[in-house]
Design a protein around this motif. Sequence first.
Motif, PDB file in Angstrom:
ATOM      1  N   LEU A  68      -8.098 -21.122  23.505  1.00 15.78           N
ATOM      2  CA  LEU A  68      -7.581 -21.800  22.865  1.00 15.78           C
ATOM      3  C   LEU A  68      -7.945 -23.129  21.999  1.00 15.78           C
ATOM      4  O   LEU A  68      -7.703 -23.742  20.430  1.00 15.78           O
ATOM      5  N   LYS A  69      -9.741 -23.394  21.226  1.00 10.31           N
ATOM      6  CA  LYS A  69     -10.321 -23.509  20.578  1.00 10.31           C
ATOM      7  C   LYS A  69      -9.813 -23.046  19.395  1.00 10.31           C
ATOM      8  O   LYS A  69      -9.968 -23.710  18.376  1.00 10.31           O
ATOM      9  N   ALA A  70     -10.171 -21.931  19.334  1.00  6.26           N
ATOM     10  CA  ALA A  70     -10.187 -20.829  18.245  1.00  6.26           C
ATOM     11  C   ALA A  70      -8.337 -21.019  17.741  1.00  6.26           C
ATOM     12  O   ALA A  70      -8.154 -21.164  16.041  1.00  6.26           O
ATOM     13  N   ARG A  71      -7.658 -21.165  18.614  1.00  3.63           N
ATOM     14  CA  ARG A  71      -5.950 -21.103  17.834  1.00  3.63           C
ATOM     15  C   ARG A  71      -5.890 -22.977  17.391  1.00  3.63           C
ATOM     16  O   ARG A  71      -5.302 -22.989  17.040  1.00  3.63           O
ATOM     17  N   HIS A  72      -6.381 -23.917  17.840  1.00  2.00           N
ATOM     18  CA  HIS A  72      -6.038 -24.607  17.066  1.00  2.00           C
ATOM     19  C   HIS A  72      -7.937 -25.914  17.171  1.00  2.00           C
ATOM     20  O   HIS A  72      -8.442 -26.529  18.156  1.00  2.00           O
ATOM     21  N   PRO A  73      -8.583 -25.728  15.685  1.00  2.13           N
ATOM     22  CA  PRO A  73     -10.170 -26.039  15.804  1.00  2.13           C
ATOM     23  C   PRO A  73     -10.093 -27.342  15.485  1.00  2.13           C
ATOM     24  O   PRO A  73     -11.524 -27.334  15.957  1.00  2.13           O
ATOM     25  N   ASP A  74      -9.005 -28.425  15.388  1.00  2.51           N
ATOM     26  CA  ASP A  74      -9.011 -29.631  15.619  1.00  2.51           C
ATOM     27  C   ASP A  74      -9.607 -30.465  16.995  1.00  2.51           C
ATOM     28  O   ASP A  74     -10.437 -31.143  17.141  1.00  2.51           O
ATOM     29  N   TRP A  75      -9.482 -29.350  18.087  1.00  2.00           N
ATOM     30  CA  TRP A  75      -9.461 -29.646  19.956  1.00  2.00           C
ATOM     31  C   TRP A  75     -10.948 -29.833  19.902  1.00  2.00           C
ATOM     32  O   TRP A  75     -11.696 -28.783  19.043  1.00  2.00           O
ATOM     33  N   VAL A  76     -11.038 -30.737  21.222  1.00  6.84           N
ATOM     34  CA  VAL A  76     -12.510 -31.148  20.940  1.00  6.84           C
ATOM     35  C   VAL A  76     -12.709 -29.846  22.796  1.00  6.84           C
ATOM     36  O   VAL A  76     -12.694 -29.960  23.668  1.00  6.84           O
ATOM     37  N   ALA A  77     -13.827 -29.080  22.655  1.00  7.83           N
ATOM     38  CA  ALA A  77     -13.982 -28.104  23.977  1.00  7.83           C
ATOM     39  C   ALA A  77     -15.352 -28.495  24.595  1.00  7.83           C
ATOM     40  O   ALA A  77     -16.412 -28.450  24.472  1.00  7.83           O
ATOM     41  N   LEU A  78     -15.328 -28.257  26.169  1.00  9.74           N
ATOM     42  CA  LEU A  78     -16.118 -28.929  26.846  1.00  9.74           C
ATOM     43  C   LEU A  78     -16.909 -27.962  27.765  1.00  9.74           C
ATOM     44  O   LEU A  78     -15.500 -27.538  28.766  1.00  9.74           O
ATOM     45  N   GLY A 109     -22.566 -27.355  32.068  1.00  7.92           N
ATOM     46  CA  GLY A 109     -24.255 -26.638  32.113  1.00  7.92           C
ATOM     47  C   GLY A 109     -24.474 -26.745  30.344  1.00  7.92           C
ATOM     48  O   GLY A 109     -24.150 -27.787  30.167  1.00  7.92           O
ATOM     49  N   PRO A 110     -25.734 -26.290  30.671  1.00  8.18           N
ATOM     50  CA  PRO A 110     -26.272 -25.925  28.120  1.00  8.18           C
ATOM     51  C   PRO A 110     -25.155 -26.275  27.835  1.00  8.18           C
ATOM     52  O   PRO A 110     -24.380 -24.828  27.796  1.00  8.18           O
ATOM     53  N   PRO A 111     -25.415 -26.205  26.671  1.00 10.98           N
ATOM     54  CA  PRO A 111     -24.594 -26.599  25.679  1.00 10.98           C
ATOM     55  C   PRO A 111     -24.440 -25.192  25.311  1.00 10.98           C
ATOM     56  O   PRO A 111     -25.737 -23.876  25.741  1.00 10.98           O
ATOM     57  N   ALA A 112     -23.490 -24.088  24.523  1.00 11.02           N
ATOM     58  CA  ALA A 112     -23.348 -23.124  24.382  1.00 11.02           C
ATOM     59  C   ALA A 112     -22.398 -22.655  23.380  1.00 11.02           C
ATOM     60  O   ALA A 112     -21.245 -23.645  22.454  1.00 11.02           O
ATOM     61  N   PRO A 113     -22.290 -21.373  22.398  1.00  5.91           N
ATOM     62  CA  PRO A 113     -21.040 -21.582  20.713  1.00  5.91           C
ATOM     63  C   PRO A 113     -19.927 -21.652  21.733  1.00  5.91           C
ATOM     64  O   PRO A 113     -19.333 -21.157  22.485  1.00  5.91           O
ATOM     65  N   GLY A 114     -19.607 -22.246  19.940  1.00  8.45           N
ATOM     66  CA  GLY A 114     -17.910 -22.113  20.504  1.00  8.45           C
ATOM     67  C   GLY A 114     -17.719 -23.763  21.188  1.00  8.45           C
ATOM     68  O   GLY A 114     -16.059 -24.337  20.963  1.00  8.45           O
ATOM     69  N   PHE A 115     -18.383 -24.116  22.395  1.00 10.22           N
ATOM     70  CA  PHE A 115     -18.453 -25.520  23.142  1.00 10.22           C
ATOM     71  C   PHE A 115     -19.326 -26.708  22.074  1.00 10.22           C
ATOM     72  O   PHE A 115     -20.098 -26.505  21.338  1.00 10.22           O
ATOM     73  N   ASP A 116     -18.204 -27.479  21.497  1.00 10.74           N
ATOM     74  CA  ASP A 116     -18.079 -28.770  21.156  1.00 10.74           C
ATOM     75  C   ASP A 116     -19.497 -29.769  22.323  1.00 10.74           C
ATOM     76  O   ASP A 116     -20.005 -30.104  21.222  1.00 10.74           O
ATOM     77  N   MET A 117     -18.853 -29.990  23.214  1.00  8.83           N
ATOM     78  CA  MET A 117     -19.768 -30.440  24.564  1.00  8.83           C
ATOM     79  C   MET A 117     -20.130 -30.211  26.078  1.00  8.83           C
ATOM     80  O   MET A 117     -19.802 -29.228  25.549  1.00  8.83           O
ATOM     81  N   VAL A 118     -21.043 -30.924  26.372  1.00 10.31           N
ATOM     82  CA  VAL A 118     -21.183 -30.233  27.477  1.00 10.31           C
ATOM     83  C   VAL A 118     -20.464 -31.614  28.960  1.00 10.31           C
ATOM     84  O   VAL A 118     -19.718 -32.260  28.395  1.00 10.31           O
ATOM     85  N   ASN A 119     -20.388 -30.956  30.066  1.00 14.04           N
ATOM     86  CA  ASN A 119     -19.542 -31.629  30.821  1.00 14.04           C
ATOM     87  C   ASN A 119     -20.459 -33.013  31.325  1.00 14.04           C
ATOM     88  O   ASN A 119     -20.799 -33.025  32.913  1.00 14.04           O
ATOM     89  N   LEU A 138     -12.971 -39.901  20.617  1.00  6.80           N
ATOM     90  CA  LEU A 138     -11.933 -39.333  19.854  1.00  6.80           C
ATOM     91  C   LEU A 138     -10.355 -39.271  20.236  1.00  6.80           C
ATOM     92  O   LEU A 138      -9.508 -38.993  20.924  1.00  6.80           O
ATOM     93  N   THR A 139     -10.674 -40.630  19.529  1.00  8.87           N
ATOM     94  CA  THR A 139      -9.437 -41.151  18.719  1.00  8.87           C
ATOM     95  C   THR A 139      -8.094 -40.120  18.648  1.00  8.87           C
ATOM     96  O   THR A 139      -8.533 -39.278  17.839  1.00  8.87           O
ATOM     97  N   GLY A 140      -6.925 -39.954  19.667  1.00  3.91           N
ATOM     98  CA  GLY A 140      -6.072 -39.088  19.227  1.00  3.91           C
ATOM     99  C   GLY A 140      -6.242 -37.333  19.234  1.00  3.91           C
ATOM    100  O   GLY A 140      -4.937 -36.475  18.731  1.00  3.91           O
ATOM    101  N   ARG A 141      -7.700 -37.008  20.032  1.00  3.00           N
ATOM    102  CA  ARG A 141      -7.209 -35.598  20.427  1.00  3.00           C
ATOM    103  C   ARG A 141      -7.416 -34.595  21.365  1.00  3.00           C
ATOM    104  O   ARG A 141      -7.629 -35.605  21.899  1.00  3.00           O
ATOM    105  N   THR A 142      -7.639 -33.811  20.938  1.00  5.32           N
ATOM    106  CA  THR A 142      -7.113 -32.871  22.772  1.00  5.32           C
ATOM    107  C   THR A 142      -8.422 -32.035  22.827  1.00  5.32           C
ATOM    108  O   THR A 142      -8.991 -31.837  22.270  1.00  5.32           O
ATOM    109  N   VAL A 143      -9.055 -32.442  24.501  1.00  5.47           N
ATOM    110  CA  VAL A 143      -9.852 -31.701  25.240  1.00  5.47           C
ATOM    111  C   VAL A 143      -9.591 -30.853  25.629  1.00  5.47           C
ATOM    112  O   VAL A 143      -8.425 -31.045  26.669  1.00  5.47           O
TER     113      VAL A 143
END
Length: 233
Positions: free
Chosen positions: A53-63, A66-76, A86-91
């Motif tokens: 989903l993140k690859a299809r929507h680069p402006d989305w925020v993926a979390l 656990g620890p940080p991982a490639p491709g994810f913007d944040m942790v839980n 996160l104004t107006g963003r999709t997570v």
Amino acid sequence: MNARFLGIAELGEAPSVAVVVDVMRAFTVVAWAFARGAEKIVLAESLDEALALKARHPDWVALKDGPPAPGFDMVNSPGLLRSVDLTGRTVVQKTTAGTVGALAVKEASLVLCAGFVVAEATARLLRARASDSVTFVVTGEDGHADEDLACAQYIARRTTKAGTDAAEFLRRAGESRAAAELAEGVRQGVHPDDVALCLELDRFTFGMVAALEDSLMVLRRCEVPSPADEASA
């Protein structure tokens, strides 16, 4: 109101109304994401789906947990998320328990996601719905996580008895295994304030409703009836 408290594995056919509880930390994080301006939260089935989903929507925020991982913007972590705009963003969120629980009841007519930070708002939504039966999904530890069960029981009580004292329920959550693991650094991707943030009662006044949108389970912020509106209903 007839309240049932079930673990994910105990769920049978889709309930009419489900409240999915993950106090530490999935739905506390979601509440903070909405407070920081997020438009919606997409609940992913797997880490691979989250990354796709993140690859299809680069402006989305993926979390994720656990620890940080490639491709994810944040942790839980609510402590780490609370300073992010996160104004107006999709997570896109994938966690061990909370997202799994919500997806398990995706066919329900109403799915609310909750933690202590939105407890009263969730209870008000349930009162407005006036459902005869509500299934509370206790997501952690195969349905035995005391922080989730305590929160679920508190919301159930608040739905039918407005004067319920939260102290004992919050104490149980604060003494839970999840709280200890977060405080002691057993889990990764943790901020020192995470436990305290997860135990902030009614920090936010909105509820959180999940529903299928184009095959994705999407969580949105939902404003709740005010006490005056409830009284006149």
